[in-house]
Each structure stands twice: as C-alpha cells, then as structure tokens.
Design a protein around this motif. Structure first.
Motif, PDB file in Angstrom:
ATOM      1  N   HIS A 141       0.642   3.927  -9.880  1.00 17.78           N
ATOM      2  CA  HIS A 141       0.098   5.096 -10.563  1.00 17.78           C
ATOM      3  C   HIS A 141       0.581   5.114 -12.004  1.00 17.78           C
ATOM      4  O   HIS A 141       1.741   4.797 -12.294  1.00 17.78           O
ATOM      5  N   ARG A 175       0.828  -1.210   0.000  1.00 15.70           N
ATOM      6  CA  ARG A 175       0.000   0.000   0.000  1.00 15.70           C
ATOM      7  C   ARG A 175       0.864   1.263   0.000  1.00 15.70           C
ATOM      8  O   ARG A 175       0.552   2.250  -0.681  1.00 15.70           O
ATOM      9  N   THR A 176       1.957   1.242   0.762  1.00 18.61           N
ATOM     10  CA  THR A 176       2.828   2.413   0.824  1.00 18.61           C
ATOM     11  C   THR A 176       3.448   2.711  -0.533  1.00 18.61           C
ATOM     12  O   THR A 176       3.496   3.866  -0.975  1.00 18.61           O
ATOM     13  N   THR A 177       3.929   1.679  -1.203  1.00 18.23           N
ATOM     14  CA  THR A 177       4.513   1.880  -2.533  1.00 18.23           C
ATOM     15  C   THR A 177       3.470   2.410  -3.501  1.00 18.23           C
ATOM     16  O   THR A 177       3.746   3.326  -4.298  1.00 18.23           O
ATOM     17  N   ARG A 178       2.268   1.846  -3.452  1.00 19.91           N
ATOM     18  CA  ARG A 178       1.226   2.315  -4.359  1.00 19.91           C
ATOM     19  C   ARG A 178       0.920   3.792  -4.137  1.00 19.91           C
ATOM     20  O   ARG A 178       0.764   4.565  -5.080  1.00 19.91           O
ATOM     21  N   TRP A 179       0.838   4.173  -2.881  1.00 15.18           N
ATOM     22  CA  TRP A 179       0.486   5.556  -2.561  1.00 15.18           C
ATOM     23  C   TRP A 179       1.600   6.524  -2.938  1.00 15.18           C
ATOM     24  O   TRP A 179       1.363   7.596  -3.492  1.00 15.18           O
ATOM     25  N   LEU A 180       2.852   6.154  -2.618  1.00 14.39           N
ATOM     26  CA  LEU A 180       3.976   7.053  -2.852  1.00 14.39           C
ATOM     27  C   LEU A 180       4.440   7.067  -4.307  1.00 14.39           C
ATOM     28  O   LEU A 180       5.185   7.962  -4.703  1.00 14.39           O
ATOM     29  N   SER A 181       4.028   6.086  -5.095  1.00 15.38           N
ATOM     30  CA  SER A 181       4.562   5.991  -6.469  1.00 15.38           C
ATOM     31  C   SER A 181       4.221   7.207  -7.303  1.00 15.38           C
ATOM     32  O   SER A 181       4.971   7.577  -8.212  1.00 15.38           O
ATOM     33  N   ARG A 182       3.131   7.871  -7.007  1.00 12.92           N
ATOM     34  CA  ARG A 182       2.736   9.031  -7.814  1.00 12.92           C
ATOM     35  C   ARG A 182       3.672  10.209  -7.598  1.00 12.92           C
ATOM     36  O   ARG A 182       3.738  11.113  -8.440  1.00 12.92           O
TER      37      ARG A 182
END
Length: 289
Positions: A44, A20-27
C-alpha cells in the motif's frame, strides 16, 4: 484484531514480492520490516516500510562478526552420524591455502529438493576433471538420501550426501560455492557467509517470489540463476552450464563472493527489534491493555 484494539502491528516480509497477507495488512500496519527494497511497489502506498534485511540465525551473525571484526570463527561440533553433518570451519577462506580442497554445498531445505537431488549428480558428472580438488556436500532431506547416493554412485562420483547439516553456519562459512533454492532466509545467510551460489528458485513458490529474490542477487553479481520451469528434462545440462565457469575460475568465484558479502545485513535482527521497541515506546497504556 490487534488493529481494532489499537495495538500496533509490525510485519516482517522476507521476500522481494510480499505475500498476500502482508499486502493486505500493510495498509494498517505500524511498520513493515522488509528484506528487500524491491518490496515497496507491491505494498500500500502509505505503508511505512523500513528495509532491515532478513534476520538470520545467531550462529551466522556470530561467525560474521568474528571474521569481520573480532577474532576467528568458532569451530563447529564433530560429525554426528552418517546422515547428519557438522563440519569444522577452517581459517577464513580468503586467507587460506589456495591449494586447499574447495567445497560445493547443495542445499535442498529441510524436506530436500527433489529436482536438485535428481539432477545435480548428472550435472556434476558433466564437469569432468573440473571437479578435481572439490568436496561435494549434498543435503538431501530425510526421504531422498539413498536415492541420491545411488545416483552419485552410478556416475562414479564421490559426494557426502546427508539428510541434514547440523552446523550449517560453520559449513557455509567454510564453503566456496552453493546450489540451492532462493528463499529469503537462505539468501540472507549465504550473504553473511559470503558464499556465491547457483540459484534454482522453487517454481511453485507463491507469486513466484523466489525468482524475484534470485533476480536481486543475480543483478548484484552474487549469483547465477536457473529458471527450472524452462529446463524440464534438461535441468542437469543447465546446472552444468552455470556451474562450469564458477567451479573452474577462482577469480569469478571470488568476485561473486565479494558481491555476495556486499549484500550482507548482519544487523537485521537488531534493526527489527529496534523498530518494535520504537512502536512499544510510542504507545501509551499498551501494557495496561
């Protein structure tokens, strides 16, 4: 905090399904270094992704390079007690005597894998004389050694059960088959060692990412996979069913080993370091900040 100060962020994603952290920060990341191509659809759409593979421990990279280019593998340290293991690596497997003893390694991670500890002895007992000529090395974790040893004894099987394996690189490079979970780092190191495996993904892994990892390696022909959630109460039978053709057939095992080696990424660490260097060199005034 880094993004608000203009400091570039490089993310490292070990698994085929990002957390979840990677998904959120990827943008907002300057770069995402991913272990698997399959990670892209989960991030993203504008995330800058480069597939580097997972960085492995230095001992694995060193042995890989010695075997595949510069000399022979270094020898491991001698064994250091009854519950820790360090096994010397013999000559490269493909060049060794076909009559030599084969090695099956069961890896449960630092804490051990209780379901494997409980099921593997019974599974191996079902293989009967197909295990003749095999050494079994079973890493149990700190708290499950004696219970696991007792299960092997009840089945009349010889196995070297240990809490930890100190020289894990030397051990795996001299092994013929593994049974283990499907974490990203574990798979990366198995690939460098060229060891085929029967994978039992950890069923409580976030977003079922270990199953996603295992499916990539299984689709490549390097592994077989067992879904533990579908084998409640009969995991030993499922393990025996998947192990039997791999243990019994050298050709099957060799084909899987070659497929595993094709998945190796020995330059992952240097590629990640290069990605970080590129970001550093592209940001003026970073050191002053």
């Amino acid at each position: 905090a880094a993004v608000t100060r203009g400091i570039p962020v490089v993310l490292l994603e070990q698994n085929a399904v990002p957390g979840r952290t990677t998904r959120w920060l990827s943008r907002a990341a300057a770069m995402v270094c991913a272990a698997f191509e399959e990670v892209r659809p989960h991030l993203h759409v504008q995330a800058p992704v480069t597939v580097t593979g997972n960085a492995s421990r230095a001992a694995f990279e060193e042995l890989y390079r010695k075997i595949h280019g510069r000399g022979t593998p270094a020898m491991g340290a001698p064994a250091s007690g009854t519950t820790r293991l360090a096994i010397e690596a013999p000559v490269l497997k493909i060049a060794s005597d076909p009559r030599r003893q084969r090695r099956l390694v069961i890896l449960g991670g630092s804490g051990g894998a209780r379901s494997l500890n409980e099921s593997i002895p019974g599974a191996l007992a079902k293989l009967g004389d197909k295990l003749d000529g095999w050494q079994v090395v079973h890493q149990t974790g700190e708290l499950q050694l004696q219970e696991t040893e007792a299960r092997y004894a009840r089945h009349g099987l010889k196995a070297l059960a240990v809490t930890h394996i100190d020289e894990i690189a030397s051990v795996l490079f001299a092994s013929d088959l593994a049974v283990c979970r499907a974490g990203g780092s574990t798979l990366a190191e198995l690939a460098l060692a060229g060891v085929p495996a029967v994978l039992v993904p950890y069923p409580q892994a976030a977003d079922n990412h270990q199953t996603a990892n295992a499916k990539v390696f299984t689709a490549a022909g390097a592994c077989r996979m067992i879904d533990e959630t579908q084998q409640i109460g009969v995991l030993d039978a499922a393990l025996a069913r998947e192990l039997e053709p791999v243990v019994a057939d050298n050709h099957v095992r060799e084909e899987m080993g070659r497929a595993m080696q094709r998945l190796a990424r020995p330059n992952a660490a240097s590629q990640i370091a290069s990605a970080i260097t590129d970001q550093l060199c592209g940001v003026s005034g970073l050191l002053a900040a």
